[in-house]
Write an enzyme that holds these catalytic residues in place. Structure first.
Site, PDB file in Angstrom:
ATOM      1  N   HIS A  19       0.822  -1.207   0.000  1.00  0.00           N
ATOM      2  CA  HIS A  19       0.000   0.000   0.000  1.00  0.00           C
ATOM      3  C   HIS A  19       0.866   1.271   0.000  1.00  0.00           C
ATOM      4  O   HIS A  19       0.451   2.304  -0.528  1.00  0.00           O
ATOM      5  CB  HIS A  19      -0.985  -0.034   1.173  1.00  0.00           C
ATOM      6  CG  HIS A  19      -1.998  -1.142   1.023  1.00  0.00           C
ATOM      7  ND1 HIS A  19      -2.627  -1.752   2.086  1.00  0.00           N
ATOM      8  CD2 HIS A  19      -2.468  -1.787  -0.091  1.00  0.00           C
ATOM      9  CE1 HIS A  19      -3.456  -2.688   1.637  1.00  0.00           C
ATOM     10  NE2 HIS A  19      -3.369  -2.734   0.325  1.00  0.00           N
ATOM     11  N   HIS A  42      -7.423  -8.334  -7.978  1.00  0.00           N
ATOM     12  CA  HIS A  42      -7.722  -9.179  -6.815  1.00  0.00           C
ATOM     13  C   HIS A  42      -8.012  -8.229  -5.657  1.00  0.00           C
ATOM     14  O   HIS A  42      -7.101  -7.855  -4.903  1.00  0.00           O
ATOM     15  CB  HIS A  42      -6.543 -10.099  -6.494  1.00  0.00           C
ATOM     16  CG  HIS A  42      -6.250 -11.102  -7.574  1.00  0.00           C
ATOM     17  ND1 HIS A  42      -5.713 -10.750  -8.780  1.00  0.00           N
ATOM     18  CD2 HIS A  42      -6.471 -12.443  -7.619  1.00  0.00           C
ATOM     19  CE1 HIS A  42      -5.592 -11.838  -9.531  1.00  0.00           C
ATOM     20  NE2 HIS A  42      -6.045 -12.881  -8.851  1.00  0.00           N
ATOM     21  N   SER A 123      -6.927  -2.223  -0.768  1.00  0.00           N
ATOM     22  CA  SER A 123      -6.556  -1.468  -1.975  1.00  0.00           C
ATOM     23  C   SER A 123      -7.747  -0.752  -2.624  1.00  0.00           C
ATOM     24  O   SER A 123      -7.594   0.394  -3.065  1.00  0.00           O
ATOM     25  CB  SER A 123      -5.832  -2.373  -2.978  1.00  0.00           C
ATOM     26  OG  SER A 123      -6.548  -3.557  -3.223  1.00  0.00           O
ATOM     27  N   GLU A 141     -13.201  -9.490  -7.794  1.00  0.00           N
ATOM     28  CA  GLU A 141     -13.099 -10.334  -6.594  1.00  0.00           C
ATOM     29  C   GLU A 141     -13.954 -11.574  -6.817  1.00  0.00           C
ATOM     30  O   GLU A 141     -15.137 -11.472  -7.129  1.00  0.00           O
ATOM     31  CB  GLU A 141     -13.558  -9.557  -5.346  1.00  0.00           C
ATOM     32  CG  GLU A 141     -13.630 -10.392  -4.080  1.00  0.00           C
ATOM     33  CD  GLU A 141     -12.333 -11.138  -3.731  1.00  0.00           C
ATOM     34  OE1 GLU A 141     -11.271 -10.525  -3.678  1.00  0.00           O
ATOM     35  OE2 GLU A 141     -12.406 -12.374  -3.530  1.00  0.00           O
ATOM     36  N   ASP A 169     -13.052 -13.624 -12.745  1.00  0.00           N
ATOM     37  CA  ASP A 169     -11.657 -14.006 -12.574  1.00  0.00           C
ATOM     38  C   ASP A 169     -10.745 -12.863 -13.029  1.00  0.00           C
ATOM     39  O   ASP A 169     -10.708 -12.524 -14.213  1.00  0.00           O
ATOM     40  CB  ASP A 169     -11.419 -15.273 -13.415  1.00  0.00           C
ATOM     41  CG  ASP A 169      -9.971 -15.706 -13.414  1.00  0.00           C
ATOM     42  OD1 ASP A 169      -9.191 -15.186 -12.589  1.00  0.00           O
ATOM     43  OD2 ASP A 169      -9.626 -16.582 -14.237  1.00  0.00           O
ATOM     44  N   GLY A 170     -10.038 -12.261 -12.091  1.00  0.00           N
ATOM     45  CA  GLY A 170      -9.177 -11.126 -12.418  1.00  0.00           C
ATOM     46  C   GLY A 170      -8.073 -11.501 -13.404  1.00  0.00           C
ATOM     47  O   GLY A 170      -7.680 -10.690 -14.240  1.00  0.00           O
ATOM     48  N   ASP A 190      -2.730  -8.486  -7.221  1.00  0.00           N
ATOM     49  CA  ASP A 190      -2.397  -8.889  -5.845  1.00  0.00           C
ATOM     50  C   ASP A 190      -3.094 -10.197  -5.499  1.00  0.00           C
ATOM     51  O   ASP A 190      -3.968 -10.242  -4.623  1.00  0.00           O
ATOM     52  CB  ASP A 190      -2.841  -7.742  -4.907  1.00  0.00           C
ATOM     53  CG  ASP A 190      -2.574  -8.034  -3.450  1.00  0.00           C
ATOM     54  OD1 ASP A 190      -1.669  -8.842  -3.156  1.00  0.00           O
ATOM     55  OD2 ASP A 190      -3.289  -7.457  -2.603  1.00  0.00           O
TER      56      ASP A 190
HETATM   57  N1  SAM Z   1      -5.683  -6.278  -3.058  1.00  0.00           N
HETATM   58  C1  SAM Z   1      -6.286  -6.416  -1.738  1.00  0.00           C
HETATM   59  C2  SAM Z   1      -5.739  -5.328  -0.834  1.00  0.00           C
HETATM   60  O1  SAM Z   1      -4.600  -4.884  -1.022  1.00  0.00           O
HETATM   61  O2  SAM Z   1      -6.471  -4.906   0.066  1.00  0.00           O
HETATM   62  C3  SAM Z   1      -6.057  -7.783  -1.138  1.00  0.00           C
HETATM   63  C4  SAM Z   1      -6.339  -8.918  -2.062  1.00  0.00           C
HETATM   64  S1  SAM Z   1      -6.094 -10.517  -1.405  1.00  0.00           S
HETATM   65  C5  SAM Z   1      -4.371 -10.634  -1.248  1.00  0.00           C
HETATM   66  C6  SAM Z   1      -6.429 -11.518  -2.793  1.00  0.00           C
HETATM   67  C7  SAM Z   1      -7.913 -11.613  -3.123  1.00  0.00           C
HETATM   68  O3  SAM Z   1      -8.048 -12.215  -4.416  1.00  0.00           O
HETATM   69  C8  SAM Z   1      -8.715 -12.490  -2.183  1.00  0.00           C
HETATM   70  O4  SAM Z   1      -9.776 -11.741  -1.651  1.00  0.00           O
HETATM   71  C9  SAM Z   1      -9.233 -13.642  -3.051  1.00  0.00           C
HETATM   72  O5  SAM Z   1     -10.537 -14.069  -2.702  1.00  0.00           O
HETATM   73  C10 SAM Z   1      -9.234 -13.011  -4.420  1.00  0.00           C
HETATM   74  N2  SAM Z   1      -9.094 -13.929  -5.558  1.00  0.00           N
HETATM   75  C11 SAM Z   1      -8.478 -15.128  -5.620  1.00  0.00           C
HETATM   76  N3  SAM Z   1      -8.439 -15.596  -6.885  1.00  0.00           N
HETATM   77  C12 SAM Z   1      -9.050 -14.644  -7.648  1.00  0.00           C
HETATM   78  C13 SAM Z   1      -9.292 -14.502  -9.049  1.00  0.00           C
HETATM   79  N4  SAM Z   1      -8.901 -15.467  -9.907  1.00  0.00           N
HETATM   80  N5  SAM Z   1      -9.914 -13.392  -9.496  1.00  0.00           N
HETATM   81  C14 SAM Z   1     -10.291 -12.418  -8.626  1.00  0.00           C
HETATM   82  N6  SAM Z   1     -10.097 -12.485  -7.294  1.00  0.00           N
HETATM   83  C15 SAM Z   1      -9.482 -13.586  -6.818  1.00  0.00           C
END
Ligand code: SAM
Length: 317
Positions: A19, A42, A123, A141, A169-170, A190
């Site tokens: 961050h 993500h 984020s 997400e 799916d990101g 992320d």
């Molecule tokens: N970026 C956030 C932050 O800095 O506050 C934290 C994100 S966390 C590390 C990763 C997130 O990605 C989780 O909430 C998880 O559920 C989600 N996730 C996992 N695989 C994913 C995908 N293929 N597409 C989108 N989100 C996904």
């Protein structure tokens, strides 16, 4: 799949690094008037309570943002000021805070106007807080519970069409926003790296994204853990950027040893948790490196837990 919940980790040392870099990067990109699109592939749940069940259970923020706020004293309580000192502040810890750290803490402070650090912004909220009305935010997400929470948190902002929450799916579909109409974008990638295939998916995404939009700014977070894919990732990203003729920056923060230890008396095994993480950026702002050169030694000083604490900062230029 999908056992990762960011609420257990919110505000930990990895979030501090990620961050701090995110805010410093955005600050620069937002100096230009033209609209910026931020794609958060993500996103997580968006907002976290550091005094809630999740964060309270893991206590990771105590070794991250709360330790940073406590200025070499005992970790600050999420509800208020620091407890009495248990560790004497080293001389470096008394130096004025580096600009990037001060800025990060001031943004976190904006979410806690009554003091303390009950609320930790993820984020999506950090980005939204900094964006101007004409900028856009695309949030991906996939976890059903976190996506629902994110939706509800974002709805409260009443930001209208500025923010889109996508339960997609990101890795697979975020490139559809590249390039954005204004041809200015920051992509934050992320993932949770729950599955080791995530490392390869980051590389596939980046290859496709650079093909579609070579001038975007890309920021990838990754864990530094004893796994070959984790060590390969920054090396491969560097090769990709170099081949594409793009600038890059790589910053890492280690807070402790990654060694698994055994307690001599009880024989219990102690796993250290996440010891280190890194941020790899392609097309970083030129202002980022000097900001991190000042901030990273202070993060080591303040967040380091043993003599393995260290940072690295490398770039193409
Ligand atoms: N970026 C956030 C932050 O800095 O506050 C934290 C994100 S966390 C590390 C990763 C997130 O990605 C989780 O909430 C998880 O559920 C989600 N996730 C996992 N695989 C994913 C995908 N293929 N597409 C989108 N989100 C996904």
């Amino acid at each position: 799949m999908f056992s990762y919940r960011h609420a257990f980790h919110a505000g930990n040392h990895a979030d501090v690094l990620k961050h701090t870099v995110l805010i410093a990067t955005l600050d620069h990109l937002l100096e230009k008037e033209a609209a910026l699109t931020v794609v958060d592939t993500h996103a997580g749940a968006g907002l976290y309570r550091l005094d809630g069940d999740y964060a309270g259970t893991s206590g990771e923020a105590a070794e991250g943002v709360l330790r940073l706020l406590s200025d070499g004293k005992a970790p600050a309580s999420p509800a208020g000021p620091a407890k009495p000192a248990i560790k004497k502040a080293a001389p470096e810890a008394e130096a004025p805070l580096a600009d990037a750290i001060a800025r990060y803490l001031s943004v976190i402070g904006d979410f806690n106007p009554k003091g303390g650090t009950r609320v930790y912004p993820g984020s999506p909220f950090i980005v939204q807080h900094l964006l101007r009305d004409h900028d856009k935010l695309k949030l991906f997400e996939l976890h059903p519970t976190d996506a629902r929470t994110l939706d509800a948190n974002i709805a409260q902002l009443e930001a209208g069409r500025q923010i889109a929450v996508l339960r997609e799916d990101g890795f697979g579909s975020a490139t559809k926003f590249l390039p954005p109409p204004s041809r200015r974008a920051l992509v934050l990638m992320d993932p949770s790296y729950e599955m080791k295939t995530d490392y390869g998916r980051v590389l596939d995404f980046m290859a496709e994204a650079l093909k579609r939009f070579a001038t975007g700014t890309y920021a990838v977070w990754y864990p530094i853990i004893p796994r070959p894919e984790a060590h390969d990732l920054p090396r491969r990203l560097k090769t990709m950027a170099t081949k594409a003729g793009k600038s890059w920056l790589h910053a890492t923060l280690t807070v402790k040893s990654s060694k698994i230890t055994k307690d001599a008396a009880s024989g219990a095994t102690h796993r250290p948790g996440l010891p280190a993480s890194g941020m790899f950026l392609i097309n970083p702002p030129y202002t980022l490196k000097p900001l991190l050169a000042a901030a990273l030694p202070q993060l080591v000083q303040r967040l380091g837990q043993d003599r393995n604490a260290a940072f690295s900062l490398d770039s193409d230029g």
